[in-house]
Design a protein around this motif. Structure first.
Motif, PDB file in Angstrom:
ATOM      1  N   MET A 489       0.826  -1.210   0.000  1.00 41.27           N
ATOM      2  CA  MET A 489       0.000   0.000   0.000  1.00 41.27           C
ATOM      3  C   MET A 489       0.861   1.260   0.000  1.00 41.27           C
ATOM      4  N   PHE A 490       1.987   1.234   0.684  1.00 40.68           N
ATOM      5  CA  PHE A 490       2.878   2.394   0.665  1.00 40.68           C
ATOM      6  C   PHE A 490       3.471   2.612  -0.725  1.00 40.68           C
ATOM      7  N   CYS A 491       3.856   1.531  -1.386  1.00 42.27           N
ATOM      8  CA  CYS A 491       4.392   1.645  -2.753  1.00 42.27           C
ATOM      9  C   CYS A 491       3.355   2.259  -3.690  1.00 42.27           C
ATOM     10  N   VAL A 492       2.121   1.808  -3.569  1.00 36.19           N
ATOM     11  CA  VAL A 492       1.034   2.289  -4.422  1.00 36.19           C
ATOM     12  C   VAL A 492       0.714   3.755  -4.149  1.00 36.19           C
ATOM     13  N   THR A 493       0.478   4.072  -2.889  1.00 36.39           N
ATOM     14  CA  THR A 493      -0.060   5.394  -2.568  1.00 36.39           C
ATOM     15  C   THR A 493       0.966   6.515  -2.664  1.00 36.39           C
ATOM     16  N   LEU A 494       2.189   6.275  -2.262  1.00 39.74           N
ATOM     17  CA  LEU A 494       3.197   7.327  -2.372  1.00 39.74           C
ATOM     18  C   LEU A 494       3.494   7.642  -3.837  1.00 39.74           C
ATOM     19  N   THR A 495       3.515   6.605  -4.661  1.00 36.75           N
ATOM     20  CA  THR A 495       3.697   6.819  -6.104  1.00 36.75           C
ATOM     21  C   THR A 495       2.525   7.608  -6.675  1.00 36.75           C
ATOM     22  N   ALA A 496       1.317   7.255  -6.262  1.00 40.10           N
ATOM     23  CA  ALA A 496       0.117   7.939  -6.756  1.00 40.10           C
ATOM     24  C   ALA A 496       0.119   9.411  -6.367  1.00 40.10           C
ATOM     25  N   LEU A 497       0.516   9.718  -5.139  1.00 40.91           N
ATOM     26  CA  LEU A 497       0.545  11.115  -4.699  1.00 40.91           C
ATOM     27  C   LEU A 497       1.548  11.935  -5.507  1.00 40.91           C
ATOM     28  N   VAL A 498       2.694  11.353  -5.816  1.00 44.31           N
ATOM     29  CA  VAL A 498       3.688  12.064  -6.625  1.00 44.31           C
ATOM     30  C   VAL A 498       3.112  12.382  -8.009  1.00 44.31           C
ATOM     31  N   ILE A 499       2.431  11.417  -8.612  1.00 45.05           N
ATOM     32  CA  ILE A 499       1.816  11.615  -9.932  1.00 45.05           C
ATOM     33  C   ILE A 499       0.732  12.687  -9.857  1.00 45.05           C
ATOM     34  N   LEU A 500      -0.082  12.652  -8.797  1.00 44.56           N
ATOM     35  CA  LEU A 500      -1.165  13.629  -8.647  1.00 44.56           C
ATOM     36  C   LEU A 500      -0.612  15.036  -8.433  1.00 44.56           C
ATOM     37  N   ILE A 501       0.463  15.145  -7.664  1.00 43.17           N
ATOM     38  CA  ILE A 501       1.091  16.460  -7.455  1.00 43.17           C
ATOM     39  C   ILE A 501       1.529  17.031  -8.796  1.00 43.17           C
ATOM     40  N   ARG A 502       2.120  16.199  -9.627  1.00 44.17           N
ATOM     41  CA  ARG A 502       2.525  16.628 -10.971  1.00 44.17           C
ATOM     42  C   ARG A 502       1.307  17.081 -11.771  1.00 44.17           C
ATOM     43  N   ASN A 503       0.248  16.279 -11.764  1.00 42.99           N
ATOM     44  CA  ASN A 503      -0.945  16.600 -12.551  1.00 42.99           C
ATOM     45  C   ASN A 503      -1.640  17.863 -12.055  1.00 42.99           C
ATOM     46  N   PHE A 504      -1.733  18.035 -10.740  1.00 44.16           N
ATOM     47  CA  PHE A 504      -2.379  19.228 -10.178  1.00 44.16           C
ATOM     48  C   PHE A 504      -1.561  20.480 -10.487  1.00 44.16           C
ATOM     49  N   PHE A 505      -0.238  20.332 -10.494  1.00 44.61           N
ATOM     50  CA  PHE A 505       0.628  21.469 -10.814  1.00 44.61           C
ATOM     51  C   PHE A 505       0.437  21.884 -12.270  1.00 44.61           C
ATOM     52  N   ILE A 506       0.441  20.902 -13.178  1.00 42.35           N
ATOM     53  CA  ILE A 506       0.242  21.191 -14.603  1.00 42.35           C
ATOM     54  C   ILE A 506      -1.152  21.769 -14.848  1.00 42.35           C
ATOM     55  N   GLY A 507      -2.152  21.229 -14.146  1.00 42.03           N
ATOM     56  CA  GLY A 507      -3.531  21.670 -14.341  1.00 42.03           C
ATOM     57  C   GLY A 507      -3.897  22.926 -13.597  1.00 42.03           C
ATOM     58  N   GLY A 508      -2.996  23.459 -12.760  1.00 44.54           N
ATOM     59  CA  GLY A 508      -3.263  24.698 -12.036  1.00 44.54           C
ATOM     60  C   GLY A 508      -4.316  24.572 -10.943  1.00 44.54           C
ATOM     61  N   LYS A 509      -4.466  23.377 -10.365  1.00 41.98           N
ATOM     62  CA  LYS A 509      -5.452  23.150  -9.293  1.00 41.98           C
ATOM     63  C   LYS A 509      -4.755  23.346  -7.948  1.00 41.98           C
ATOM     64  N   THR A 510      -4.664  24.613  -7.548  1.00 38.39           N
ATOM     65  CA  THR A 510      -3.814  25.012  -6.429  1.00 38.39           C
ATOM     66  C   THR A 510      -4.193  24.358  -5.108  1.00 38.39           C
ATOM     67  N   VAL A 511      -5.479  24.408  -4.751  1.00 36.76           N
ATOM     68  CA  VAL A 511      -5.900  23.871  -3.453  1.00 36.76           C
ATOM     69  C   VAL A 511      -5.617  22.371  -3.367  1.00 36.76           C
ATOM     70  N   LEU A 512      -5.975  21.636  -4.425  1.00 36.50           N
ATOM     71  CA  LEU A 512      -5.720  20.198  -4.443  1.00 36.50           C
ATOM     72  C   LEU A 512      -4.214  19.912  -4.430  1.00 36.50           C
ATOM     73  N   LEU A 513      -3.443  20.774  -5.086  1.00 37.06           N
ATOM     74  CA  LEU A 513      -1.982  20.620  -5.088  1.00 37.06           C
ATOM     75  C   LEU A 513      -1.431  20.755  -3.668  1.00 37.06           C
ATOM     76  N   VAL A 514      -1.889  21.779  -2.950  1.00 41.24           N
ATOM     77  CA  VAL A 514      -1.429  22.007  -1.571  1.00 41.24           C
ATOM     78  C   VAL A 514      -1.799  20.836  -0.671  1.00 41.24           C
ATOM     79  N   VAL A 515      -3.042  20.357  -0.813  1.00 41.07           N
ATOM     80  CA  VAL A 515      -3.493  19.227   0.001  1.00 41.07           C
ATOM     81  C   VAL A 515      -2.654  17.987  -0.293  1.00 41.07           C
ATOM     82  N   ALA A 516      -2.383  17.721  -1.577  1.00 43.44           N
ATOM     83  CA  ALA A 516      -1.597  16.546  -1.965  1.00 43.44           C
ATOM     84  C   ALA A 516      -0.175  16.624  -1.408  1.00 43.44           C
TER      85      ALA A 516
END
Length: 546
Positions: A489-516
């Motif tokens: 679960m740690f392998c899955v979720t930490l990888t997923a959060l890194v990907i989401l941080i990248r996607n939120f940054f590219i998409g300009g979703k500031t609040v979700l980026l900060v939370v992630a």
């Protein structure tokens, strides 16, 4: 492929797992049916209440199921039905079931306290503070996601007045809430018999469905429903558990069981052919919208295989109502396997109506309604019934999540305030802050919230498994059953959060980026904190048992 085989094989495997692996876990962990539980030792008739195991199973199952086991597999089906199906089976048996059973059992052994308290006893005070902050943020995401998805399900479109499924389900849900309050008052304050009250309650429940279908008077917009739901969960968080939360979840369990039985019977009769491919591609989409089978599939399926939210429910409300310690196997492990069946049905539904569009609720309702029409239920009636059942899943998660977030918020400020009472430990203030925080995320909608909800939710599961592993090691029990799922679960979720941080940054979703980012930092710090403590954990023989 004939989808009937997916259902039959899944149910058989779940039954075998409950009897064999569930029994193995109970034996290794030392479940003691004679040991007095917190519902008796700390009885207060508000949170700590000894409850019949069948009633509590309904309450717990309704609370943990939510929209997750339906919306998750439906959205994850972009990778094909086979990987989703395999993860539902393997995850439910060896990860989700172990996680739920273990969390509830550990809480019972810690006076019904939350997973955060277990972390404190095994890792330390700082570990508990970090976990509670992480868990509270994750629950805020749950509240935001499920508020939006439920409001979308109930919303009435003035431009399409002929589409009444949402309005009908919304009307029935409002009537159902009133019924639950009456049921709770009758059983717990007037001494009405549970058996007679249950029969009357179920009959009145289906009358509510009928009235909602014939007279859909609550034709509200999505925004209006969001406001109504936020007001509802505020009250649900502070009212005594016996008055609303427990009776609503108990009665809704009959609705959910009826839907599951109806869907299973319909699939047996129609044995629909799957219309989507067994597998599609490892990567779906491009750029900020790219979805990778690993790790996105595992966080998207969410509650259909494993969910950190379950540990918060099991240690937040359900453990305080366990009558006998042996009930933890039925309610913890058993409820997760039932949820796995729901996830399989959701997968079959989306695989059958592959070209259907709309919310997960409408896709699921369309598929199950088609199955149920095979034994005489009109499709439109079936859609309203299934939509209401879906909404019941989501609503039970909503009110339970808000209540647990309130517990955790209060615990957090009691801990940092060194036990001193302050305005932030007040029940009403804690509830209002929690609800207000979720409002700030509603603007993004459930489609944007769901990926980070899934990642944070699964990371809570990883952290809960970490707490269980440390506790089992400290008490001299084998840790292999929780250690392997924890690492995965740690392998899955930490990888997923890194990907989401990248996607939120590219998409300009500031609040979700900060939370992630905040979630990722908190998780890493807590893992390091635990790893440092874990090195010093010794069993009686001087080694940690694998």
């Amino acid at each position: 492929m004939n989808s009937l085989w997916l259902l039959v094989v899944g149910i058989i495997l779940f039954i075998l797992a409950y009897v064999s692996y569930g029994g193995y876990l109970a034996k290794k962990w030392g479940i003691d049916p004679k040991r007095e539980t917190p519902s008796h030792t700390k009885y207060d008739n508000i949170d700590y209440v000894p409850t019949n195991s069948k009633v509590l199973l309904g309450h717990h199952f309704s609370s943990i199921a939510g929209a997750g086991p339906i919306a998750g597999p439906i959205q994850a089906a972009i990778f094909g039905w086979l990987p989703v199906y395999l993860w539902i089976i393997i995850g439910s048996i060896f990860v989700g079931g172990v996680h739920d059973f273990g969390s509830m059992f550990a809480s019972v052994r810690h006076d019904g306290k939350s997973i955060g308290e277990i972390i404190k006893s095994t890792i330390g005070k700082r570990g508990k503070i970090l976990f509670n902050l992480f868990a509270w943020l994750a629950l805020v995401l749950v509240v935001a996601a499920f508020t939006d998805i439920t409001a979308s399900t109930f919303a009435f479109d003035q431009a399409k007045p002929e589409l009444l499924a949402g309005a009908r389900a919304g009307t029935a849900s409002v009537l159902f809430i009133a019924l639950a309050v009456i049921f709770g008052f009758a059983v717990y304050r007037k001494g009405a018999g549970l058996a007679v009250s249950s029969v009357a309650g179920v009959i009145l429940l289906f009358i509510c469905v009928y009235i909602g279908y014939i007279f859909p008077i609550f034709k509200f917009s999505k925004l209006t429903w969001q406001i109504i739901l936020l007001i509802y969960i505020t009250f649900a968080s502070i009212l005594p558990v016996w008055l609303l939360l427990q009776p609503r979840d108990y009665l809704s369990s009959f609705l959910l069981y009826a839907m599951v039985i109806g869907a299973i019977l319909g699939i047996i009769i129609t044995h629909p052919t799957l219309q989507i491919s067994a597998t599609t591609a490892f990567t779906v989409g491009e750029g900020a919208k790219a979805q990778y089978l690993f790790p996105i599939l595992f966080v998207t399926v969410a509650c259909g295989a494993v969910s950190g939210f379950h540990s918060l429910v099991g240690s937040g409300t359900s453990s305080k109502q366990i009558d006998k310690e042996e009930d933890t196997k039925l309610i913890g492990y058993g409820a997760m396997l039932i949820e796995g069946v729901v996830a399989i049905i959701a997968l079959i539904s989306v695989a059958y109506v592959a070209k259907a569009e709309g919310t997960p609720a409408s896709i699921f309702a369309s598929g199950v309604a088609e199955f149920m029409s095979s034994f005489g239920v009109p499709v439109q009636v079936g859609k309203v019934f299934v939509t209401l059942a879906f909404a019941s899943f989501a609503l039970t998660s909503l009110d339970t999540a808000t209540r647990i977030a309130r517990y955790i918020f209060q615990e957090f400020f009691e801990e940092v305030g060194k036990g001193k009472k302050s305005i932030l430990t007040n029940t009403y203030v804690a509830t209002i802050v929690t609800v207000a925080a979720s409002i700030g995320l509603l603007v993004y909608g459930y489609t944007n919230i769901w990926p980070i909800f899934g990642a944070s939710n699964q990371l809570v599961a990883g952290l809960s498994l970490l707490a269980l592993t440390a506790w089992f090691a400290k008490t001299g029990k084998k840790t292999i059953m929780t250690l392997i799922p924890m690492i995965f679960m740690f392998c899955v979720t930490l990888t997923a959060l890194v990907i989401l941080i990248r996607n939120f940054f590219i998409g300009g979703k500031t609040v979700l980026l900060v939370v992630a980012v905040l979630l990722l930092v908190l998780a890493i710090v807590l893992i390091i904190e635990t790893a440092t403590t874990f090195k010093n954990v010794k069993t009686k023989s001087g080694n940690i048992k694998a």
